[in-house]
Design an enzyme around this catalytic site. Sequence first.
Site, short mmCIF file in Angstrom:
data_model
loop_
_atom_site.label_atom_id
_atom_site.label_comp_id
_atom_site.label_asym_id
_atom_site.label_seq_id
_atom_site.Cartn_x
_atom_site.Cartn_y
_atom_site.Cartn_z
N TRP A 52 6.23 -4.24 10.02
CA TRP A 52 7.48 -3.99 10.76
C TRP A 52 7.79 -2.50 10.84
O TRP A 52 8.60 -2.05 11.61
CB TRP A 52 8.66 -4.75 10.13
N ASP A 53 7.10 -1.71 10.01
CA ASP A 53 7.27 -0.26 9.99
C ASP A 53 7.21 0.32 11.42
O ASP A 53 7.94 1.24 11.77
CB ASP A 53 6.15 0.42 9.18
N GLU A 68 12.43 -5.61 -1.26
CA GLU A 68 11.44 -6.56 -1.82
C GLU A 68 11.60 -6.75 -3.33
O GLU A 68 10.80 -7.45 -3.94
CB GLU A 68 10.03 -6.09 -1.47
N LYS A 80 15.03 -1.73 -3.87
CA LYS A 80 13.82 -0.96 -3.58
C LYS A 80 14.04 -0.01 -2.39
O LYS A 80 13.61 1.13 -2.41
CB LYS A 80 12.68 -1.93 -3.26
N GLN A 81 14.68 -0.52 -1.34
CA GLN A 81 14.79 0.26 -0.11
C GLN A 81 16.00 -0.22 0.68
O GLN A 81 16.51 -1.31 0.43
CB GLN A 81 13.53 0.10 0.73
C1 BGC Z 1 7.79 -1.96 1.91
C2 BGC Z 1 7.76 -2.67 3.24
C3 BGC Z 1 6.76 -2.00 4.14
C4 BGC Z 1 5.39 -1.89 3.46
C5 BGC Z 1 4.40 -1.09 4.28
C6 BGC Z 1 6.39 -1.92 1.32
O1 BGC Z 1 6.40 -1.22 0.12
O2 BGC Z 1 8.66 -2.60 1.02
O3 BGC Z 1 9.03 -2.62 3.84
O4 BGC Z 1 6.64 -2.72 5.32
O5 BGC Z 1 5.53 -1.25 2.23
O6 BGC Z 1 4.86 0.20 4.48
#
Ligand code: BGC
Length: 772
Positions: free
Chosen positions: A357-358, A488, A600-601
Site C-alpha cells: 500500500w506504500d 501493525e 508502530k506507525q
Molecule cells: C509497515 C507497512 C509497510 C511495509 C512495507 C511495514 O513495516 O508496517 O505499513 O507497508 O513495512 O514498507
Amino acid sequence: MKDYIVKDEWNIIEEGFDPSLSKISESIFSIGNGRMGQRANFEEKYTGDMLQGSYVAGIYHPDKTRVGWWKNGYPEFSDKVINAANWIGLNIEVNGELLDLNVVKVSEFRRVLNMQEGYLKRSFTAEFDSGALIQVNATRFCSIVDDEVGALRYEIRPLNNNIVVKLGVYIDGDVRNEDANYDERFWKEVAKKDIKSGAVLTLETKRTAFWVTTAMQYEIYIDEQQAELNEQLIEREKFISKESNVKLEKGQSLVIYKYAANLSSENHPKELLESNAIKILESVFKKGFKHLKYEQSEAWANKWKESDILIEGDVAAQQAIRFNIFQLYQTYTGEDARLNIGPKGFTGEKYGGVTYWDTEAYCLPFYLATADQQVARNLLIYRYKHLEKAYENAQALGFSNGAALYPMVTINGTECHNEWEITFEELHRNGAIAYAIFNYVRYTGDNNYLEQYGLEVLIGIARFWSQRVSWSDAKNQYVILGVTGPNEYENNVNNNWYTNTMAVWCMQYTIDTIGLVQQSNANRYSDISIKLNFNLEETGKWNHIIQNMYFPEDKEHGIFLQQDGYMDKEQILVKNLPASERPLNQKWSWDRILRSCFIKQADVLQGIYFFEENYSEDVIRKNYDFYEARTVHESSLSPCVHAILAARLGDEKRAYEFYLRTARLDLDDYNNDTEDGLHITSMAGSWMTVVEGFAGMRVRDGKLHFSPFIPEKWISYAFNIRFRNKIIRFKVTKEEVLVDNNSNEELDIVLKGISIKLAAKGTYKCSLIGKN
Ligand code: BGC
C-alpha cells in the site's frame, strides 16, 4: 545510528574502507534505472560480508511458502523479484594473487554516488602480499537513456612494480537469494554464446518461465591505446567468462570498459532475446563509455530540472532530500504500467521487491507533482490490471458478487503475504487504493480516468467493504471486526478507527463517482453496470452502512480511538521508555508489544492526514498530541505523516526533526537496518514532508494551496511542482515567498489563504510572515 557519510550537496561520499559498514554502503550506493538495479557490490571478487544483488524489474519467482502453521487461505507461493545475473563482475589477479578487498591491504578508499549525473565511482589503493601496489578507479551506471543498458569503466594502475594482471570479464548467473525459503536456486540456464570480446547468457526463471538475457562486451586500453588480447573462454553452468593476461609496467594504466545489455522476455520475444541483446550492445559499443556517460548526465539533468528540491543553509538536509529523490527515480520511472515500487526498490531482498500500500499512500503524491501525469496514471492502471485477481482474492476468503480485495503484497495481483494478521486482516490497503484514485483525480482533474478504469475498481472495493462489515445488535450500528490497522503492533482488533473511516469513505466516494460517471458518460456507465452486474440498488446498503457505522472515540481525551479497548491498555508514553528498550521490535517479545499501548506507525493520524479538511484544528491537535506521545515510529512510513501534521499545527521544530529522521533514515542508518536495503517508499514521505509539511501544499477545489514556513536552520528552499500541465516554482526564504508560473497560461493558487492569479510566465512575491 551511524555518521560516516560525508555531507555534500550532490554526492554521497564514503571515505576509508570499513568492512563492517560494507553491507550498509552496498545499499546506500545502489544504482538503478527503473528497469534494473543493483546494490553497490564491488566489480572484483569480495569474500567479506556482502549481499550480492542485481535485479530486473518485473522478473520474479514464486517461492514456495514456508510457515510454521498453515492456515487456509494462505498463498501457496510468495512472489519475489529475484537476484539476477551479475553483469559487473571482473576477476582480477595481480601476479597470481586475487584482488579481494577482504584480503589485500586497502588504503585511500573512496566511494562517491554522483546523484547529479547518475553514476557510482570508487577508488582505492590495494597492496598485495607480494608487495605489488595498485591503484583502482571504477565508475559505473545503469543507463536511464536506454534502461536495458549498463556500463562500467575499471582502471588499474601499478604504482610500484611491473605486474601481470590476469583478467576475467564475466557474467555470473549462478546467483542465489538470501531470503529463499528453501535455499532453492531460481534460475536455470537456457543458453550461452561466445561473442568477440564478450558473451551472452540466457537464463530462465523456474516456475514463471521468464527469460532474461544478459550480454556483455568489453574493450581494453593500455595507456589509452586499444589492446587486442588473447582471450580464453571459460564456461560453467550459468557462468561465462573471458580471460586474458596483460603485462603492465609501473605507472601504466589498464582500462576495461564493460558494457552490458539486460533484456527480458517481458519486453522481447524469447527467440529474439539473444540477437536483440547483441544488437543493443553493438550500438552501445559504438557510442562508447564517454558518450553514454554524457547522455546519462544530460538525462539526469532533465530529471533534476523538474524534481529537485533546493535547500540553502543545511547541507545534511540538502543531501538527504536529493538522495531520496534520486533513489525514487532510480526505482520507478513510470514508463511501464506493469511495474511498481517495492519498499526496498532494487537495493535489497527484504519485502521481495513487490508492491505494498506504500505506493498508493506514500509514493503517488511525489510522482504526481514531479513527473508527467501518465506516470501516476500508470501506477493506478497497475491496480486496474489486477482487478480480476482482486475478485479472486476476495472469493478465496469467502466474499462474493464482485467484491474486490487487493493483496497486501503482490507483484502480479496475487496475494503473496502469508502472515495471517496481515494477509487476512490488514484490509485497509483496499482503502489506500481507492484513496489514490481520489487523490489522482483531485490533483489532475482527469475524470476520464474514473470512467475508463477507476469506477470499476471502486465498485469492487465498495462491494468488499459492504460485505466485510457486521451489524452489531448491541451497538445498533455496523462494526468491522478482526482487523489489523496500519499500526501493525496490534492485531485482530475490532473497529480500528482508520479502517472503519476508510471503509465508509470508500463507499461514499464510489457512490459519488457513480453519479459523476452517470452524468459525464452514460454509455460507459451502462457498460460498466452490465460488465459488473451492478445495480444501483446495491448502494442502498452502502448508504445504510455509511449512516450507521460505529467509530470508536474517547470523549474524555477528545480523540478518535485507535480501536475498541485501546484505553484499557496501560498508558505509558514513549518519552518514558528507556532508550535501551528501543526499538521495541528488536528488544521486546511480540506478546509484550501487542499488549502495550505503543504504536508502530501513524494509524488514526494516517486517517486525519488523508481527510484533514474534515477535522477542526482542535480535533487534529488533540489526536496528534495523544498519538504522537505513544508512537515509536518503527516503520519508516510513520514520521512523515507526523511531520506534516506537526507542520499543520505550527510545531515547526517537531516537523523539522521528523523530516531529518525520514530523509536521513538510510544515510545515517537510524534503524540499524540499512544493510537490508533502502527504505525507498518512505523516501517519498521525505518529499511530502517538505512540500506538504513545510510548504503546506494542498489541492483543494482544483487549486494548489500553500501555507509555508521555513525551518530555522534553512536560508531558503525551492522546488518545482507540475500541476495540470503547468509548472510552477515555489521558493521560500526567511523573509519571502516567491512563486513563478513557468507556463504560458494563467494559474490561480491560494497562498496563505489568499487567492492569487499568477499571470502566464509571471512571478508573485509576498512576505513569509503575516498575511502578504
Ligand atoms: C509497515 C507497512 C509497510 C511495509 C512495507 C511495514 O513495516 O508496517 O505499513 O507497508 O513495512 O514498507
